[in-house]
Motif scaffolding. Structure first.
Motif, mmCIF file in Angstrom:
data_model
loop_
_atom_site.group_PDB
_atom_site.id
_atom_site.type_symbol
_atom_site.label_atom_id
_atom_site.label_comp_id
_atom_site.label_asym_id
_atom_site.label_seq_id
_atom_site.Cartn_x
_atom_site.Cartn_y
_atom_site.Cartn_z
ATOM 1 N N UNK A 164 38.711 35.174 38.966
ATOM 2 C CA UNK A 164 38.373 34.674 37.767
ATOM 3 C C UNK A 164 37.938 35.224 36.795
ATOM 4 N N UNK A 165 36.409 35.856 37.180
ATOM 5 C CA UNK A 165 35.932 36.569 36.293
ATOM 6 C C UNK A 165 36.875 38.063 35.608
ATOM 7 N N UNK A 166 37.431 39.019 36.704
ATOM 8 C CA UNK A 166 38.246 39.415 36.801
ATOM 9 C C UNK A 166 38.983 39.787 36.500
ATOM 10 N N UNK A 167 39.629 38.938 36.312
ATOM 11 C CA UNK A 167 41.011 38.008 35.755
ATOM 12 C C UNK A 167 40.739 38.264 33.948
ATOM 13 N N UNK A 175 37.760 49.778 31.307
ATOM 14 C CA UNK A 175 38.612 49.059 33.158
ATOM 15 C C UNK A 175 40.721 49.624 32.230
ATOM 16 N N UNK A 176 40.551 48.831 30.851
ATOM 17 C CA UNK A 176 41.093 49.720 30.070
ATOM 18 C C UNK A 176 42.204 51.192 29.970
ATOM 19 N N UNK A 213 31.566 42.499 42.179
ATOM 20 C CA UNK A 213 32.236 44.102 41.945
ATOM 21 C C UNK A 213 33.803 42.899 41.925
ATOM 22 N N UNK A 214 34.079 42.555 43.010
ATOM 23 C CA UNK A 214 35.362 41.072 42.990
ATOM 24 C C UNK A 214 34.413 40.247 41.729
ATOM 25 N N UNK A 215 33.677 39.799 42.135
ATOM 26 C CA UNK A 215 33.342 37.994 41.275
ATOM 27 C C UNK A 215 32.881 37.904 40.002
ATOM 28 N N UNK A 257 42.897 31.619 33.788
ATOM 29 C CA UNK A 257 43.365 33.047 33.585
ATOM 30 C C UNK A 257 44.377 33.816 35.131
ATOM 31 N N UNK A 258 43.492 33.478 36.006
ATOM 32 C CA UNK A 258 43.730 34.524 37.059
ATOM 33 C C UNK A 258 45.891 34.225 37.221
ATOM 34 N N UNK A 259 46.548 32.786 36.441
ATOM 35 C CA UNK A 259 47.724 33.226 36.850
ATOM 36 C C UNK A 259 48.374 33.545 35.705
#
Length: 539
Positions: A32-35, A71-72, A132-134, A459-461
Protein backbone atom coordinates in the motif's frame (compact mmCIF):
# COMPACT_ATOMS: atom_id res chain seq x y z
CA UNK A 1 36.69 -16.00 -1.94
CA UNK A 2 36.47 -14.32 1.48
CA UNK A 3 39.77 -12.53 0.85
CA UNK A 4 38.46 -11.22 -2.47
CA UNK A 5 35.28 -9.95 -0.77
CA UNK A 6 37.32 -8.22 1.93
CA UNK A 7 39.64 -6.69 -0.67
CA UNK A 8 36.71 -4.83 -2.30
CA UNK A 9 34.33 -4.18 0.62
CA UNK A 10 32.16 -1.42 -0.89
CA UNK A 11 31.73 -3.26 -4.19
CA UNK A 12 30.95 -6.46 -2.26
CA UNK A 13 28.20 -4.78 -0.23
CA UNK A 14 26.67 -3.25 -3.36
CA UNK A 15 26.81 -6.54 -5.29
CA UNK A 16 25.28 -8.39 -2.34
CA UNK A 17 22.13 -6.26 -2.57
CA UNK A 18 21.98 -6.33 -6.38
CA UNK A 19 22.39 -10.10 -6.64
CA UNK A 20 20.05 -10.86 -3.73
CA UNK A 21 17.19 -8.57 -4.78
CA UNK A 22 18.02 -6.62 -7.92
CA UNK A 23 16.55 -9.09 -10.42
CA UNK A 24 13.73 -10.76 -8.49
CA UNK A 25 12.22 -8.24 -6.06
CA UNK A 26 9.38 -7.49 -8.48
CA UNK A 27 7.94 -10.91 -7.57
CA UNK A 28 6.64 -9.41 -4.31
CA UNK A 29 3.21 -7.73 -4.70
CA UNK A 30 3.18 -3.94 -4.49
CA UNK A 31 2.39 -2.79 -0.94
CA UNK A 32 0.00 0.00 0.00
CA UNK A 33 2.81 2.44 0.85
CA UNK A 34 4.67 1.59 -2.34
CA UNK A 35 1.51 2.04 -4.40
CA UNK A 36 1.04 5.54 -2.99
CA UNK A 37 4.62 6.40 -3.95
CA UNK A 38 4.30 4.86 -7.43
CA UNK A 39 0.99 6.61 -8.15
CA UNK A 40 2.43 9.99 -7.14
CA UNK A 41 5.49 9.31 -9.30
CA UNK A 42 3.25 8.41 -12.24
CA UNK A 43 1.27 11.63 -11.84
CA UNK A 44 4.48 13.63 -11.73
CA UNK A 45 5.25 12.27 -15.19
CA UNK A 46 1.73 12.41 -16.65
CA UNK A 47 0.33 15.54 -14.96
CA UNK A 48 3.55 17.43 -14.11
CA UNK A 49 2.68 17.48 -10.38
CA UNK A 50 6.29 17.63 -9.17
CA UNK A 51 5.88 20.09 -6.29
CA UNK A 52 2.21 20.01 -5.30
CA UNK A 53 2.16 16.23 -5.30
CA UNK A 54 -1.01 14.23 -5.91
CA UNK A 55 -2.32 10.69 -5.62
CA UNK A 56 -5.22 9.72 -7.86
CA UNK A 57 -5.59 13.40 -8.76
CA UNK A 58 -5.99 14.55 -5.14
CA UNK A 59 -3.48 16.44 -2.99
CA UNK A 60 -0.96 14.14 -1.33
CA UNK A 61 1.17 16.15 1.13
CA UNK A 62 1.50 13.51 3.88
CA UNK A 63 5.02 12.67 2.70
CA UNK A 64 7.74 14.91 1.20
CA UNK A 65 8.50 14.40 -2.48
CA UNK A 66 12.21 13.50 -2.74
CA UNK A 67 11.75 9.68 -2.76
CA UNK A 68 8.94 10.10 -5.28
CA UNK A 69 11.13 12.32 -7.49
CA UNK A 70 13.81 9.63 -7.52
CA UNK A 71 11.21 6.95 -8.27
CA UNK A 72 9.73 9.08 -11.07
CA UNK A 73 13.20 9.53 -12.59
CA UNK A 74 13.67 5.75 -12.77
CA UNK A 75 10.13 5.40 -14.12
CA UNK A 76 10.91 7.98 -16.80
CA UNK A 77 13.93 5.97 -17.95
CA UNK A 78 12.74 2.37 -17.55
CA UNK A 79 8.96 2.69 -17.65
CA UNK A 80 6.45 3.59 -14.96
CA UNK A 81 4.82 0.15 -15.25
CA UNK A 82 8.02 -1.70 -14.34
CA UNK A 83 7.82 -2.57 -10.64
CA UNK A 84 11.43 -3.77 -10.76
CA UNK A 85 12.64 -0.41 -12.08
CA UNK A 86 10.59 1.53 -9.54
CA UNK A 87 12.05 -0.54 -6.69
CA UNK A 88 15.67 -0.15 -7.76
CA UNK A 89 16.14 3.28 -6.12
CA UNK A 90 15.09 1.82 -2.75
CA UNK A 91 17.54 -1.06 -3.29
CA UNK A 92 20.36 1.40 -3.98
CA UNK A 93 19.55 3.22 -0.76
CA UNK A 94 19.49 -0.13 1.03
CA UNK A 95 23.01 -0.72 -0.30
CA UNK A 96 24.00 2.78 0.82
CA UNK A 97 23.01 1.89 4.39
CA UNK A 98 25.33 -1.13 4.31
CA UNK A 99 28.14 0.96 2.84
CA UNK A 100 27.63 3.80 5.35
CA UNK A 101 27.61 1.29 8.21
CA UNK A 102 30.92 -0.06 6.93
CA UNK A 103 32.41 3.44 6.65
CA UNK A 104 31.23 4.50 10.12
CA UNK A 105 32.67 1.26 11.52
CA UNK A 106 35.99 2.16 9.93
CA UNK A 107 35.81 5.58 11.61
CA UNK A 108 35.34 3.71 14.89
CA UNK A 109 38.80 2.22 14.15
CA UNK A 110 37.51 -1.30 13.60
CA UNK A 111 39.37 -3.55 11.17
CA UNK A 112 38.29 -3.78 7.54
CA UNK A 113 37.09 -7.36 8.11
CA UNK A 114 35.07 -6.38 11.19
CA UNK A 115 33.59 -3.30 9.48
CA UNK A 116 32.55 -5.40 6.49
CA UNK A 117 30.81 -7.88 8.80
CA UNK A 118 28.80 -4.97 10.23
CA UNK A 119 27.80 -3.88 6.73
CA UNK A 120 26.66 -7.37 5.77
CA UNK A 121 24.69 -7.80 8.99
CA UNK A 122 22.63 -4.66 8.42
CA UNK A 123 21.97 -5.61 4.78
CA UNK A 124 20.73 -9.06 5.77
CA UNK A 125 18.58 -7.90 8.70
CA UNK A 126 14.95 -8.79 8.12
CA UNK A 127 13.25 -5.44 8.59
CA UNK A 128 15.95 -3.41 6.88
CA UNK A 129 15.15 -5.42 3.75
CA UNK A 130 11.40 -5.44 4.40
CA UNK A 131 11.13 -1.68 4.80
CA UNK A 132 12.09 -1.17 1.15
CA UNK A 133 8.71 -2.72 0.29
CA UNK A 134 6.54 -1.89 3.27
CA UNK A 135 7.48 1.79 3.71
CA UNK A 136 9.94 2.97 1.03
CA UNK A 137 10.15 6.55 2.37
CA UNK A 138 11.95 5.18 5.44
CA UNK A 139 14.85 3.66 3.51
CA UNK A 140 15.49 7.04 1.85
CA UNK A 141 15.32 9.20 4.97
CA UNK A 142 17.53 6.87 7.02
CA UNK A 143 19.88 6.27 4.09
CA UNK A 144 20.46 10.00 3.68
CA UNK A 145 20.81 10.45 7.44
CA UNK A 146 23.41 7.70 7.76
CA UNK A 147 25.45 9.30 4.97
CA UNK A 148 25.19 12.58 6.87
CA UNK A 149 26.27 10.95 10.13
CA UNK A 150 29.37 9.58 8.40
CA UNK A 151 30.33 13.12 7.38
CA UNK A 152 29.59 14.36 10.91
CA UNK A 153 31.75 11.58 12.36
CA UNK A 154 34.67 12.72 10.20
CA UNK A 155 34.28 16.35 11.29
CA UNK A 156 33.98 15.40 14.97
CA UNK A 157 37.01 13.16 14.77
CA UNK A 158 39.22 15.63 12.89
CA UNK A 159 37.84 18.64 14.79
CA UNK A 160 37.62 20.46 11.46
CA UNK A 161 34.72 21.43 9.21
CA UNK A 162 36.18 21.15 5.73
CA UNK A 163 34.20 22.57 2.82
CA UNK A 164 33.56 19.14 1.28
CA UNK A 165 32.47 17.44 4.51
CA UNK A 166 30.31 20.43 5.46
CA UNK A 167 28.62 20.56 2.07
CA UNK A 168 27.91 16.82 2.02
CA UNK A 169 26.62 16.91 5.59
CA UNK A 170 24.19 19.73 4.80
CA UNK A 171 22.98 18.04 1.59
CA UNK A 172 22.44 14.67 3.26
CA UNK A 173 20.56 16.20 6.21
CA UNK A 174 18.42 18.14 3.75
CA UNK A 175 17.82 14.95 1.76
CA UNK A 176 16.68 13.14 4.91
CA UNK A 177 14.25 15.92 5.86
CA UNK A 178 12.94 16.10 2.29
CA UNK A 179 12.34 12.33 2.40
CA UNK A 180 10.29 12.00 5.59
CA UNK A 181 10.50 15.16 7.63
CA UNK A 182 12.16 15.05 11.08
CA UNK A 183 11.74 11.30 11.62
CA UNK A 184 15.38 10.32 11.13
CA UNK A 185 16.62 13.44 12.90
CA UNK A 186 14.80 12.24 15.99
CA UNK A 187 15.53 8.52 15.89
CA UNK A 188 18.97 8.26 14.28
CA UNK A 189 20.64 11.65 14.64
CA UNK A 190 19.63 12.47 18.22
CA UNK A 191 20.48 8.99 19.51
CA UNK A 192 23.80 9.13 17.63
CA UNK A 193 24.68 12.50 19.16
CA UNK A 194 23.85 11.39 22.71
CA UNK A 195 25.71 8.08 22.34
CA UNK A 196 28.73 9.88 20.87
CA UNK A 197 28.79 12.30 23.80
CA UNK A 198 28.58 9.47 26.34
CA UNK A 199 30.98 6.93 24.80
CA UNK A 200 33.41 8.83 22.59
CA UNK A 201 33.63 12.20 24.35
CA UNK A 202 33.72 14.71 21.45
CA UNK A 203 36.70 17.03 21.42
CA UNK A 204 37.00 20.56 20.08
CA UNK A 205 36.43 24.15 21.04
CA UNK A 206 33.12 25.97 21.29
CA UNK A 207 33.50 27.51 17.85
CA UNK A 208 33.80 24.05 16.25
CA UNK A 209 30.54 22.84 17.82
CA UNK A 210 28.77 26.07 16.87
CA UNK A 211 29.83 25.49 13.26
CA UNK A 212 28.42 21.96 13.38
CA UNK A 213 25.18 23.23 14.89
CA UNK A 214 24.86 25.90 12.20
CA UNK A 215 25.45 23.28 9.49
CA UNK A 216 22.73 21.10 11.02
CA UNK A 217 20.25 24.00 11.11
CA UNK A 218 21.15 24.94 7.53
CA UNK A 219 20.50 21.36 6.41
CA UNK A 220 17.13 21.26 8.18
CA UNK A 221 16.08 24.60 6.68
CA UNK A 222 17.23 23.53 3.21
CA UNK A 223 15.26 20.31 3.49
CA UNK A 224 12.20 22.18 4.77
CA UNK A 225 11.68 24.43 1.73
CA UNK A 226 9.01 22.13 0.26
CA UNK A 227 6.89 22.31 3.42
CA UNK A 228 6.99 26.11 3.34
CA UNK A 229 6.12 26.20 -0.35
CA UNK A 230 3.12 23.90 0.02
CA UNK A 231 1.93 25.80 3.08
CA UNK A 232 1.89 29.01 1.03
CA UNK A 233 0.57 27.50 -2.23
CA UNK A 234 -2.22 25.34 -0.73
CA UNK A 235 -2.66 26.43 2.91
CA UNK A 236 -6.06 24.88 3.65
CA UNK A 237 -5.22 21.40 2.40
CA UNK A 238 -1.77 21.51 3.99
CA UNK A 239 -3.21 22.56 7.36
CA UNK A 240 -5.83 19.79 7.28
CA UNK A 241 -3.27 17.12 6.42
CA UNK A 242 -0.76 18.44 8.99
CA UNK A 243 -3.41 18.42 11.73
CA UNK A 244 -4.37 14.82 10.92
CA UNK A 245 -0.75 13.64 10.82
CA UNK A 246 0.23 15.29 14.12
CA UNK A 247 -2.88 13.97 15.89
CA UNK A 248 -1.87 10.45 14.87
CA UNK A 249 1.26 10.71 17.01
CA UNK A 250 -0.82 10.65 20.17
CA UNK A 251 -4.08 8.96 19.16
CA UNK A 252 -3.39 6.42 16.39
CA UNK A 253 -1.81 2.98 16.94
CA UNK A 254 -1.10 3.90 20.55
CA UNK A 255 0.92 1.16 22.24
CA UNK A 256 2.48 0.79 25.73
CA UNK A 257 5.97 2.08 26.45
CA UNK A 258 7.47 -1.44 26.38
CA UNK A 259 6.02 -2.28 22.94
CA UNK A 260 9.41 -2.10 21.19
CA UNK A 261 11.49 -4.02 23.70
CA UNK A 262 11.56 -7.21 21.64
CA UNK A 263 13.14 -5.13 18.86
CA UNK A 264 16.11 -7.45 18.37
CA UNK A 265 13.87 -10.11 16.74
CA UNK A 266 13.35 -7.70 13.82
CA UNK A 267 16.92 -8.48 12.77
CA UNK A 268 15.58 -11.87 11.66
CA UNK A 269 18.58 -14.02 10.82
CA UNK A 270 20.60 -12.34 13.58
CA UNK A 271 18.08 -12.55 16.44
CA UNK A 272 20.23 -14.69 18.74
CA UNK A 273 23.49 -12.76 18.16
CA UNK A 274 21.49 -9.52 18.54
CA UNK A 275 20.23 -10.55 21.97
CA UNK A 276 23.67 -11.66 23.15
CA UNK A 277 25.28 -8.46 21.82
CA UNK A 278 23.01 -6.46 24.13
CA UNK A 279 24.29 -8.31 27.21
CA UNK A 280 26.73 -5.53 28.05
CA UNK A 281 28.23 -7.04 31.26
CA UNK A 282 29.01 -10.25 29.35
CA UNK A 283 30.46 -8.77 26.17
CA UNK A 284 32.30 -5.69 27.44
CA UNK A 285 35.38 -7.72 28.43
CA UNK A 286 35.39 -9.73 25.22
CA UNK A 287 35.12 -7.11 22.46
CA UNK A 288 38.12 -5.86 20.51
CA UNK A 289 37.26 -2.17 21.01
CA UNK A 290 35.35 -1.35 24.20
CA UNK A 291 34.89 2.35 23.44
CA UNK A 292 33.35 1.61 20.04
CA UNK A 293 31.16 -1.14 21.54
CA UNK A 294 29.90 1.25 24.21
CA UNK A 295 29.03 3.73 21.44
CA UNK A 296 27.00 1.23 19.38
CA UNK A 297 25.33 -0.12 22.54
CA UNK A 298 24.22 3.31 23.74
CA UNK A 299 23.22 4.36 20.22
CA UNK A 300 20.91 1.32 20.02
CA UNK A 301 19.41 1.65 23.50
CA UNK A 302 18.88 5.42 23.28
CA UNK A 303 17.18 5.04 19.87
CA UNK A 304 14.77 2.50 21.39
CA UNK A 305 14.01 4.79 24.33
CA UNK A 306 13.33 7.72 21.99
CA UNK A 307 10.94 5.61 19.93
CA UNK A 308 9.22 4.28 23.05
CA UNK A 309 8.41 7.80 24.25
CA UNK A 310 6.19 8.43 21.21
CA UNK A 311 2.64 7.09 21.86
CA UNK A 312 2.10 6.02 18.22
CA UNK A 313 4.03 2.82 17.59
CA UNK A 314 4.39 0.53 14.59
CA UNK A 315 6.81 -2.33 14.00
CA UNK A 316 8.26 -0.65 10.90
CA UNK A 317 9.34 2.35 12.99
CA UNK A 318 12.00 0.04 14.47
CA UNK A 319 13.96 -0.14 11.23
CA UNK A 320 16.52 2.63 12.06
CA UNK A 321 17.35 0.91 15.37
CA UNK A 322 18.61 -2.08 13.40
CA UNK A 323 21.45 0.07 12.01
CA UNK A 324 23.35 0.64 15.30
CA UNK A 325 22.21 -2.84 16.39
CA UNK A 326 24.05 -4.30 13.39
CA UNK A 327 27.28 -2.68 14.58
CA UNK A 328 26.55 -4.07 18.03
CA UNK A 329 25.97 -7.56 16.64
CA UNK A 330 29.23 -7.25 14.72
CA UNK A 331 31.20 -7.08 17.96
CA UNK A 332 29.77 -10.42 19.07
CA UNK A 333 30.32 -12.05 15.66
CA UNK A 334 33.91 -10.74 15.54
CA UNK A 335 34.54 -12.13 19.04
CA UNK A 336 33.15 -15.55 18.07
CA UNK A 337 35.23 -15.63 14.88
CA UNK A 338 38.34 -14.68 16.84
CA UNK A 339 37.94 -16.90 19.91
CA UNK A 340 35.57 -19.78 19.13
CA UNK A 341 38.30 -22.40 18.70
CA UNK A 342 39.49 -21.75 22.25
CA UNK A 343 36.08 -21.53 23.95
CA UNK A 344 35.29 -24.38 26.33
CA UNK A 345 32.25 -23.08 28.21
CA UNK A 346 29.10 -24.64 26.71
CA UNK A 347 27.14 -21.55 27.71
CA UNK A 348 29.20 -19.68 25.11
CA UNK A 349 29.45 -22.35 22.42
CA UNK A 350 25.82 -23.54 22.45
CA UNK A 351 24.31 -20.26 21.09
CA UNK A 352 26.82 -20.33 18.23
CA UNK A 353 26.05 -23.93 17.31
CA UNK A 354 22.33 -23.23 17.60
CA UNK A 355 22.47 -20.02 15.51
CA UNK A 356 24.46 -21.43 12.61
CA UNK A 357 23.18 -25.00 12.96
CA UNK A 358 19.55 -23.91 12.75
CA UNK A 359 20.12 -22.08 9.45
CA UNK A 360 22.16 -25.00 8.15
CA UNK A 361 19.40 -27.44 9.07
CA UNK A 362 16.76 -25.28 7.37
CA UNK A 363 18.90 -25.31 4.24
CA UNK A 364 19.34 -29.07 4.26
CA UNK A 365 15.66 -29.81 4.90
CA UNK A 366 14.17 -27.07 2.72
CA UNK A 367 13.17 -29.59 0.02
CA UNK A 368 10.59 -31.07 2.41
CA UNK A 369 8.47 -27.91 2.01
CA UNK A 370 7.74 -29.13 -1.51
CA UNK A 371 5.31 -31.69 -0.08
CA UNK A 372 3.15 -28.86 1.28
CA UNK A 373 3.18 -26.64 -1.81
CA UNK A 374 3.48 -29.46 -4.34
CA UNK A 375 0.25 -28.73 -6.30
CA UNK A 376 1.57 -25.25 -7.16
CA UNK A 377 5.02 -26.44 -8.28
CA UNK A 378 4.79 -26.62 -12.04
CA UNK A 379 6.89 -25.51 -14.99
CA UNK A 380 9.62 -22.97 -14.26
CA UNK A 381 8.43 -22.64 -10.65
CA UNK A 382 9.17 -26.34 -10.09
CA UNK A 383 12.60 -25.98 -11.71
CA UNK A 384 13.37 -22.95 -9.56
CA UNK A 385 12.29 -24.84 -6.42
CA UNK A 386 14.56 -27.79 -7.27
CA UNK A 387 17.55 -25.51 -7.93
CA UNK A 388 16.93 -23.59 -4.69
CA UNK A 389 16.63 -26.81 -2.69
CA UNK A 390 19.96 -28.04 -4.09
CA UNK A 391 21.71 -24.74 -3.37
CA UNK A 392 20.36 -24.53 0.18
CA UNK A 393 21.28 -28.14 0.88
CA UNK A 394 24.87 -27.55 -0.24
CA UNK A 395 25.08 -24.33 1.80
CA UNK A 396 23.64 -26.11 4.84
CA UNK A 397 26.22 -28.89 4.57
CA UNK A 398 29.03 -26.32 4.23
CA UNK A 399 27.78 -24.50 7.34
CA UNK A 400 27.85 -27.75 9.33
CA UNK A 401 31.32 -28.55 8.02
CA UNK A 402 32.56 -25.14 9.18
CA UNK A 403 30.92 -25.63 12.56
CA UNK A 404 32.71 -28.95 12.91
CA UNK A 405 36.06 -27.31 12.16
CA UNK A 406 35.07 -24.23 14.20
CA UNK A 407 35.71 -21.96 11.22
CA UNK A 408 33.09 -19.39 12.16
CA UNK A 409 34.09 -16.79 9.60
CA UNK A 410 33.28 -19.21 6.80
CA UNK A 411 30.04 -20.17 8.54
CA UNK A 412 29.13 -16.47 8.70
CA UNK A 413 29.59 -16.12 4.95
CA UNK A 414 27.57 -19.32 4.57
CA UNK A 415 24.64 -17.50 6.17
CA UNK A 416 25.08 -14.68 3.66
CA UNK A 417 25.09 -17.25 0.83
CA UNK A 418 21.85 -18.62 2.31
CA UNK A 419 20.28 -15.14 2.08
CA UNK A 420 21.60 -14.64 -1.47
CA UNK A 421 20.07 -17.92 -2.59
CA UNK A 422 16.69 -17.12 -1.04
CA UNK A 423 16.63 -13.75 -2.78
CA UNK A 424 18.10 -14.57 -6.18
CA UNK A 425 16.56 -18.01 -6.69
CA UNK A 426 13.74 -18.32 -4.17
CA UNK A 427 11.99 -14.96 -4.19
CA UNK A 428 9.97 -15.63 -7.39
CA UNK A 429 8.37 -18.59 -5.59
CA UNK A 430 6.08 -16.08 -3.85
CA UNK A 431 4.29 -15.79 -7.19
CA UNK A 432 2.81 -19.24 -6.61
CA UNK A 433 -0.91 -18.82 -7.19
CA UNK A 434 -2.62 -19.43 -3.86
CA UNK A 435 -6.19 -18.72 -4.93
CA UNK A 436 -8.02 -19.09 -8.20
CA UNK A 437 -9.93 -15.78 -8.02
CA UNK A 438 -6.82 -13.64 -8.53
CA UNK A 439 -7.76 -11.12 -11.23
CA UNK A 440 -5.76 -7.90 -11.69
CA UNK A 441 -7.61 -4.76 -12.70
CA UNK A 442 -4.78 -4.02 -15.11
CA UNK A 443 -6.80 -6.14 -17.57
CA UNK A 444 -8.94 -3.03 -18.12
CA UNK A 445 -6.03 -0.74 -19.05
CA UNK A 446 -6.47 -0.88 -22.81
CA UNK A 447 -10.28 -0.81 -22.93
CA UNK A 448 -10.62 3.01 -22.74
CA UNK A 449 -13.28 2.81 -20.04
CA UNK A 450 -14.84 5.80 -18.34
CA UNK A 451 -14.04 4.38 -14.91
CA UNK A 452 -15.10 5.91 -11.57
CA UNK A 453 -15.30 4.63 -8.02
CA UNK A 454 -17.35 5.03 -4.88
CA UNK A 455 -16.23 4.10 -1.34
CA UNK A 456 -12.62 3.13 -0.78
CA UNK A 457 -10.37 1.84 -3.56
CA UNK A 458 -6.99 0.55 -2.41
CA UNK A 459 -3.92 2.37 -3.77
CA UNK A 460 -2.67 -0.99 -5.03
CA UNK A 461 -5.78 -1.18 -7.24
CA UNK A 462 -5.24 2.33 -8.59
CA UNK A 463 -1.58 1.65 -9.38
CA UNK A 464 -2.42 -1.69 -10.96
CA UNK A 465 -5.05 -0.05 -13.16
CA UNK A 466 -2.44 2.31 -14.58
CA UNK A 467 -4.40 5.57 -14.43
CA UNK A 468 -6.50 7.74 -12.15
CA UNK A 469 -9.90 6.44 -11.00
CA UNK A 470 -12.00 9.52 -10.09
CA UNK A 471 -14.46 9.33 -7.21
CA UNK A 472 -18.19 9.99 -7.64
CA UNK A 473 -18.56 11.00 -4.00
CA UNK A 474 -18.00 14.53 -2.73
CA UNK A 475 -18.79 16.57 0.36
CA UNK A 476 -22.34 17.27 -0.85
CA UNK A 477 -23.19 13.73 -2.03
CA UNK A 478 -22.49 12.39 -5.53
CA UNK A 479 -21.11 13.79 -8.76
CA UNK A 480 -23.01 12.70 -11.87
CA UNK A 481 -20.63 11.97 -14.79
CA UNK A 482 -21.23 13.66 -18.13
CA UNK A 483 -20.98 10.33 -19.96
CA UNK A 484 -24.20 8.48 -20.78
CA UNK A 485 -22.42 5.22 -20.03
CA UNK A 486 -19.57 4.56 -17.61
CA UNK A 487 -18.10 1.89 -15.36
CA UNK A 488 -18.11 2.02 -11.57
CA UNK A 489 -15.77 0.33 -9.13
CA UNK A 490 -17.10 -0.44 -5.66
CA UNK A 491 -16.11 -2.57 -2.69
CA UNK A 492 -19.15 -3.36 -0.53
CA UNK A 493 -21.93 -0.96 -1.53
CA UNK A 494 -24.25 -2.08 -4.30
CA UNK A 495 -24.79 0.84 -6.73
CA UNK A 496 -28.51 0.05 -7.06
CA UNK A 497 -28.98 0.84 -3.35
CA UNK A 498 -27.94 4.46 -3.98
CA UNK A 499 -31.13 6.31 -4.91
CA UNK A 500 -29.52 9.06 -6.98
CA UNK A 501 -27.84 6.43 -9.18
CA UNK A 502 -30.64 3.86 -9.38
CA UNK A 503 -33.10 6.50 -10.59
CA UNK A 504 -30.86 7.59 -13.47
CA UNK A 505 -29.01 4.48 -14.60
CA UNK A 506 -29.49 0.88 -15.61
CA UNK A 507 -26.88 -1.23 -13.87
CA UNK A 508 -25.05 -4.35 -14.97
CA UNK A 509 -22.57 -6.31 -12.88
CA UNK A 510 -19.44 -7.00 -14.95
CA UNK A 511 -16.80 -8.75 -12.82
CA UNK A 512 -14.89 -8.96 -9.56
CA UNK A 513 -11.24 -7.91 -9.43
CA UNK A 514 -9.05 -9.39 -6.74
CA UNK A 515 -5.36 -8.62 -6.21
CA UNK A 516 -4.94 -11.18 -3.41
CA UNK A 517 -2.48 -13.96 -4.10
CA UNK A 518 -3.11 -15.59 -0.72
CA UNK A 519 -6.00 -18.01 -0.37
CA UNK A 520 -9.25 -16.72 1.09
CA UNK A 521 -8.95 -18.75 4.28
CA UNK A 522 -5.44 -17.51 5.09
CA UNK A 523 -4.43 -14.56 7.26
CA UNK A 524 -2.74 -12.95 4.28
CA UNK A 525 -6.03 -12.47 2.43
CA UNK A 526 -7.07 -8.81 2.44
CA UNK A 527 -10.66 -7.84 1.59
CA UNK A 528 -9.69 -4.28 0.70
CA UNK A 529 -7.93 -5.65 -2.40
CA UNK A 530 -11.26 -6.86 -3.79
CA UNK A 531 -13.53 -4.65 -5.91
CA UNK A 532 -16.64 -5.18 -8.02
CA UNK A 533 -17.07 -3.58 -11.44
CA UNK A 534 -20.45 -2.38 -12.71
CA UNK A 535 -21.54 -0.81 -15.97
CA UNK A 536 -24.00 2.05 -15.62
CA UNK A 537 -26.04 3.27 -18.61
CA UNK A 538 -28.34 6.30 -18.57
CA UNK A 539 -32.01 5.28 -18.72
Amino acid sequence: MIKLIEKYPIASLLLFVIVMLGFTIDAIPVSIMEARNFISAREMLTDNHWILTTMNGEARYEKPPLPTWITAFFGMIFGIKSVLALRWPALLFLASIGISTYLISKQLELTKSHSLINGFIVLSSFYVIGITIEAPWDIYTHGFMLMGLFQLFIMLKRQKTSVLNSLLFVLFIAGSVLSKGPVSLYVLFLSFAIAYAIALKPKGNLLHFLKLLSLLIFGIVLGGWWYMHVRIADPETFAAIAAKETSNWSSYNVRPFYYYWSFFVQSGLWTIPAFISLLYPYLKSRVSNLKAYRFSFFWTIIAIILLSIIPEKKSRYLMPVLIPLAINIGFYIEYVIREFKTLKDKRETFPVYFQFGLIGLIGILFWISGFFIGPFLTGTILLRFIVLSCFLMVIGLIIFKNLKTKTIQSAFYGLLAFMLSLGFIGLPLVEIQGQSDYKPISELQNQNLNLYHIEYVAPEMIYNYGDKIPSLTNEEGYTIPIETSFHLLTRTTQPDTIDVLSKLYKMEFIDTYDLNRASKDSRGYNKRLVNQLYKLTLK
